[in-house]
Design a protein around this motif. Structure first.
Motif, PDB file in Angstrom:
ATOM      1  N   VAL A  10       0.853  -1.190   0.000  1.00  0.00           N
ATOM      2  CA  VAL A  10       0.000   0.000   0.000  1.00  0.00           C
ATOM      3  C   VAL A  10       0.887   1.238   0.000  1.00  0.00           C
ATOM      4  CG1 VAL A  10      -1.900   1.183   1.139  1.00  0.00           C
ATOM      5  CG2 VAL A  10      -1.714  -1.299   1.302  1.00  0.00           C
ATOM      6  N   SER A  11       0.584   2.184  -0.877  1.00  0.00           N
ATOM      7  CA  SER A  11       1.445   3.345  -1.067  1.00  0.00           C
ATOM      8  C   SER A  11       0.896   4.583  -0.377  1.00  0.00           C
ATOM      9  CB  SER A  11       1.586   3.630  -2.570  1.00  0.00           C
ATOM     10  OG  SER A  11       2.192   4.875  -2.798  1.00  0.00           O
ATOM     11  N   GLY A  12       1.776   5.296   0.318  1.00  0.00           N
ATOM     12  CA  GLY A  12       1.380   6.582   0.890  1.00  0.00           C
ATOM     13  C   GLY A  12       1.032   7.583  -0.192  1.00  0.00           C
ATOM     14  N   GLY A  13       1.678   7.463  -1.351  1.00  0.00           N
ATOM     15  CA  GLY A  13       1.336   8.328  -2.479  1.00  0.00           C
ATOM     16  C   GLY A  13      -0.101   8.152  -2.910  1.00  0.00           C
ATOM     17  N   THR A  14      -0.629   6.938  -2.775  1.00  0.00           N
ATOM     18  CA  THR A  14      -2.040   6.702  -3.087  1.00  0.00           C
ATOM     19  C   THR A  14      -2.934   7.526  -2.175  1.00  0.00           C
ATOM     20  OG1 THR A  14      -1.544   4.446  -3.790  1.00  0.00           O
ATOM     21  CG2 THR A  14      -3.826   4.937  -3.253  1.00  0.00           C
ATOM     22  N   MET A  15      -2.591   7.565  -0.889  1.00  0.00           N
ATOM     23  CA  MET A  15      -3.381   8.351   0.057  1.00  0.00           C
ATOM     24  C   MET A  15      -3.324   9.844  -0.286  1.00  0.00           C
ATOM     25  SD  MET A  15      -4.592   6.034   2.035  1.00  0.00           S
ATOM     26  CE  MET A  15      -4.571   4.966   0.591  1.00  0.00           C
ATOM     27  N   ALA A  16      -2.156  10.303  -0.713  1.00  0.00           N
ATOM     28  CA  ALA A  16      -2.023  11.708  -1.100  1.00  0.00           C
ATOM     29  C   ALA A  16      -2.902  12.018  -2.300  1.00  0.00           C
ATOM     30  CB  ALA A  16      -0.563  12.033  -1.404  1.00  0.00           C
ATOM     31  N   PHE A  17      -2.979  11.095  -3.237  1.00  0.00           N
ATOM     32  CA  PHE A  17      -3.838  11.293  -4.404  1.00  0.00           C
ATOM     33  C   PHE A  17      -5.308  11.314  -4.009  1.00  0.00           C
ATOM     34  CE2 PHE A  17      -2.612  11.970  -8.583  1.00  0.00           C
ATOM     35  CZ  PHE A  17      -1.338  11.465  -8.815  1.00  0.00           C
ATOM     36  N   ILE A  18      -5.701  10.340  -3.172  1.00  0.00           N
ATOM     37  CA  ILE A  18      -7.106  10.247  -2.785  1.00  0.00           C
ATOM     38  C   ILE A  18      -7.576  11.521  -2.099  1.00  0.00           C
ATOM     39  CG2 ILE A  18      -8.724   9.035  -1.268  1.00  0.00           C
ATOM     40  CD1 ILE A  18      -7.036   6.516  -1.711  1.00  0.00           C
ATOM     41  N   THR A  19      -6.728  12.094  -1.244  1.00  0.00           N
ATOM     42  CA  THR A  19      -7.117  13.282  -0.483  1.00  0.00           C
ATOM     43  C   THR A  19      -6.846  14.590  -1.221  1.00  0.00           C
ATOM     44  OG1 THR A  19      -4.969  13.152   0.649  1.00  0.00           O
ATOM     45  CG2 THR A  19      -6.863  12.171   1.755  1.00  0.00           C
ATOM     46  N   ILE A  94      -7.519   0.201  -2.919  1.00  0.00           N
ATOM     47  CA  ILE A  94      -6.662   0.555  -4.051  1.00  0.00           C
ATOM     48  C   ILE A  94      -7.427   0.465  -5.371  1.00  0.00           C
ATOM     49  CG2 ILE A  94      -4.614  -0.150  -5.346  1.00  0.00           C
ATOM     50  CD1 ILE A  94      -3.321  -0.889  -2.707  1.00  0.00           C
ATOM     51  N   LEU A  95      -8.307  -0.540  -5.520  1.00  0.00           N
ATOM     52  CA  LEU A  95      -9.108  -0.639  -6.739  1.00  0.00           C
ATOM     53  C   LEU A  95      -9.973   0.602  -6.919  1.00  0.00           C
ATOM     54  CD1 LEU A  95     -10.176  -2.175  -9.187  1.00  0.00           C
ATOM     55  CD2 LEU A  95     -11.805  -3.328  -7.662  1.00  0.00           C
ATOM     56  N   ALA A  96     -10.630   1.041  -5.852  1.00  0.00           N
ATOM     57  CA  ALA A  96     -11.450   2.245  -5.932  1.00  0.00           C
ATOM     58  C   ALA A  96     -10.595   3.475  -6.222  1.00  0.00           C
ATOM     59  CB  ALA A  96     -12.233   2.437  -4.632  1.00  0.00           C
ATOM     60  N   SER A  97      -9.396   3.523  -5.635  1.00  0.00           N
ATOM     61  CA  SER A  97      -8.491   4.647  -5.885  1.00  0.00           C
ATOM     62  C   SER A  97      -8.119   4.721  -7.356  1.00  0.00           C
ATOM     63  CB  SER A  97      -7.217   4.499  -5.043  1.00  0.00           C
ATOM     64  OG  SER A  97      -7.521   4.429  -3.672  1.00  0.00           O
ATOM     65  N   LEU A 272     -14.852 -10.083   0.974  1.00  0.00           N
ATOM     66  CA  LEU A 272     -15.655  -9.296   0.038  1.00  0.00           C
ATOM     67  C   LEU A 272     -16.239  -8.076   0.734  1.00  0.00           C
ATOM     68  CD1 LEU A 272     -16.934  -8.962  -2.759  1.00  0.00           C
ATOM     69  CD2 LEU A 272     -18.824 -10.436  -1.990  1.00  0.00           C
ATOM     70  N   GLY A 273     -16.749  -8.282   1.947  1.00  0.00           N
ATOM     71  CA  GLY A 273     -17.309  -7.159   2.700  1.00  0.00           C
ATOM     72  C   GLY A 273     -16.270  -6.098   3.026  1.00  0.00           C
ATOM     73  N   LEU A 274     -15.075  -6.526   3.419  1.00  0.00           N
ATOM     74  CA  LEU A 274     -14.016  -5.565   3.735  1.00  0.00           C
ATOM     75  C   LEU A 274     -13.524  -4.843   2.490  1.00  0.00           C
ATOM     76  CD1 LEU A 274     -11.993  -7.605   6.380  1.00  0.00           C
ATOM     77  CD2 LEU A 274     -13.310  -5.511   6.773  1.00  0.00           C
ATOM     78  N   ALA A 275     -13.488  -5.550   1.343  1.00  0.00           N
ATOM     79  CA  ALA A 275     -13.099  -4.898   0.096  1.00  0.00           C
ATOM     80  C   ALA A 275     -14.105  -3.812  -0.278  1.00  0.00           C
ATOM     81  CB  ALA A 275     -12.981  -5.931  -1.021  1.00  0.00           C
ATOM     82  N   VAL A 276     -15.382  -4.127  -0.121  1.00  0.00           N
ATOM     83  CA  VAL A 276     -16.425  -3.125  -0.399  1.00  0.00           C
ATOM     84  C   VAL A 276     -16.302  -1.966   0.571  1.00  0.00           C
ATOM     85  CG1 VAL A 276     -18.920  -2.711  -0.377  1.00  0.00           C
ATOM     86  CG2 VAL A 276     -17.990  -4.791  -1.434  1.00  0.00           C
ATOM     87  N   PHE A 277     -16.024  -2.268   1.838  1.00  0.00           N
ATOM     88  CA  PHE A 277     -15.850  -1.208   2.837  1.00  0.00           C
ATOM     89  C   PHE A 277     -14.675  -0.299   2.471  1.00  0.00           C
ATOM     90  CE2 PHE A 277     -13.959   0.314   6.842  1.00  0.00           C
ATOM     91  CZ  PHE A 277     -15.012   1.063   7.326  1.00  0.00           C
ATOM     92  N   GLY A 278     -13.568  -0.901   2.035  1.00  0.00           N
ATOM     93  CA  GLY A 278     -12.416  -0.106   1.616  1.00  0.00           C
ATOM     94  C   GLY A 278     -12.747   0.786   0.436  1.00  0.00           C
ATOM     95  N   ALA A 279     -13.487   0.236  -0.539  1.00  0.00           N
ATOM     96  CA  ALA A 279     -13.881   1.030  -1.703  1.00  0.00           C
ATOM     97  C   ALA A 279     -14.788   2.188  -1.296  1.00  0.00           C
ATOM     98  CB  ALA A 279     -14.582   0.135  -2.726  1.00  0.00           C
TER      99      ALA A 279
END
Length: 295
Positions: A10-19, A94-97, A272-279
């Protein structure tokens, strides 16, 4: 970003993009230049603070440091005892990102599609590579920091996973837990040097070839899904600093094959539930803070 950077895959850069702070982060890092040095030598501290966007960086670094120091033990424990549900959560995140970041590309052209494929291929190559082991004492620690920080600011390429490939992940985590100040200082120096170099390259690419670069970074995200796929089969192992075997090269498998291989329940519905929650968490952050907007 700190919580994301602890977890391999998991990338911190992903979090920067999301926010929605990625461009500001790169611009702030890039501002540590000769002009900043002149302001420092002249004692013009307030101007220097504004030049480097100091308030933004201070808040961000404080959050990252707090997260790493407070969550290192917790995430280590979850990875040890409940890895499959945790990876499922991050897979959805990450998929949702990646789907959110597709909006940044705008109009698709053959060149941008090629960049997307190149990014996905590069991330897959990293994800499926065997560990290589990095020696050299403090020089190796410096190099690990230099390389890992480049990955940490790239969406989809995990700095922690790069440390796993270099054979340094367990060593770095142990140093953080034990507050080995010399190790941490050398690692941080390598990270600072890598950050100065790589952030300038990324900043230039985003401002000269924004859509193509966004396609490349989005490809990194899609490719990194192989790392966080919950069910994996290990191909190669190493022994960590505590004498425990750790998988360093893994390939994704189906839940049924995971059950046959390990004898453990794949926990398919929970995953599956946790993946949906993450998305949904990504969607909420994107909706609440604006996230990445189309170009």
């Amino acid at each position: 970003m700190g919580a994301a950077d602890i977890v391999p895959g998991v990338s911190g850069g992903t979090m920067a993009f999301i926010t929605g702070i990625y461009d500001r982060l790169l611009g702030s890092i890039r501002s540590f230049d000769l002009a900043a040095l002149r302001l420092l030598l002249a004692g013009r501290v307030r101007e220097l603070w504004r030049h480097v966007d100091g308030a933004f960086l201070l808040a961000l670094l404080a959050g990252i440091a707090t997260s790493i120091l407070s969550l290192a033990r917790l995430i280590s424990w979850v990875l040890e005892h409940h890895p499959v549900p945790l990876w499922a959560f991050f897979f959805g995140l990450i998929l949702a990102s990646a789907l959110v970041l597709l909006q940044q590309v705008g109009r698709w052209t053959p060149g941008r599609v090629a960049c997307l494929a190149l990014g996905a291929g590069a991330a897959l190559l990293v994800a499926l590579s065997p560990a290589m082991g990095l020696g050299g004492g403090l020089a190796g620690v410096f190099l690990a920091g230099f390389v890992a920080i480049c990955a940490m600011i790239l969406p989809g390429i995990s700095g922690s996973f790069i440390l796993v490939l270099l054979g340094m992940y367990a060593t770095v985590l142990a140093a953080i837990k034990s507050l080995d100040l010399l190790f941490i200082a050398v690692f941080a120096l390598g990270a600072a040097c890598g950050l100065m170099v790589f952030s300038r390259l990324l900043y230039w690419l985003l401002h000269r070839f924004h859509a193509a670069t966004m396609a490349l970074l989005t490809g990194f995200l899609f490719g990194s899904l192989a790392v966080v796929w919950p069910w994996k089969r290990a191909l190669d192992w190493v022994v960590d600093s505590q004498g425990e075997p750790r998988p360093v090269q893994q390939v994704p498998i189906l839940p049924a094959e995971y059950l046959q291989l390990t004898g453990d329940s794949p926990q398919t519905w929970l995953c599956l539930g946790l993946a949906v929650f993450g998305a949904l968490a990504v969607w909420l952050v994107h909706w609440r803070w604006g996230g990445a907007r189309p170009s």
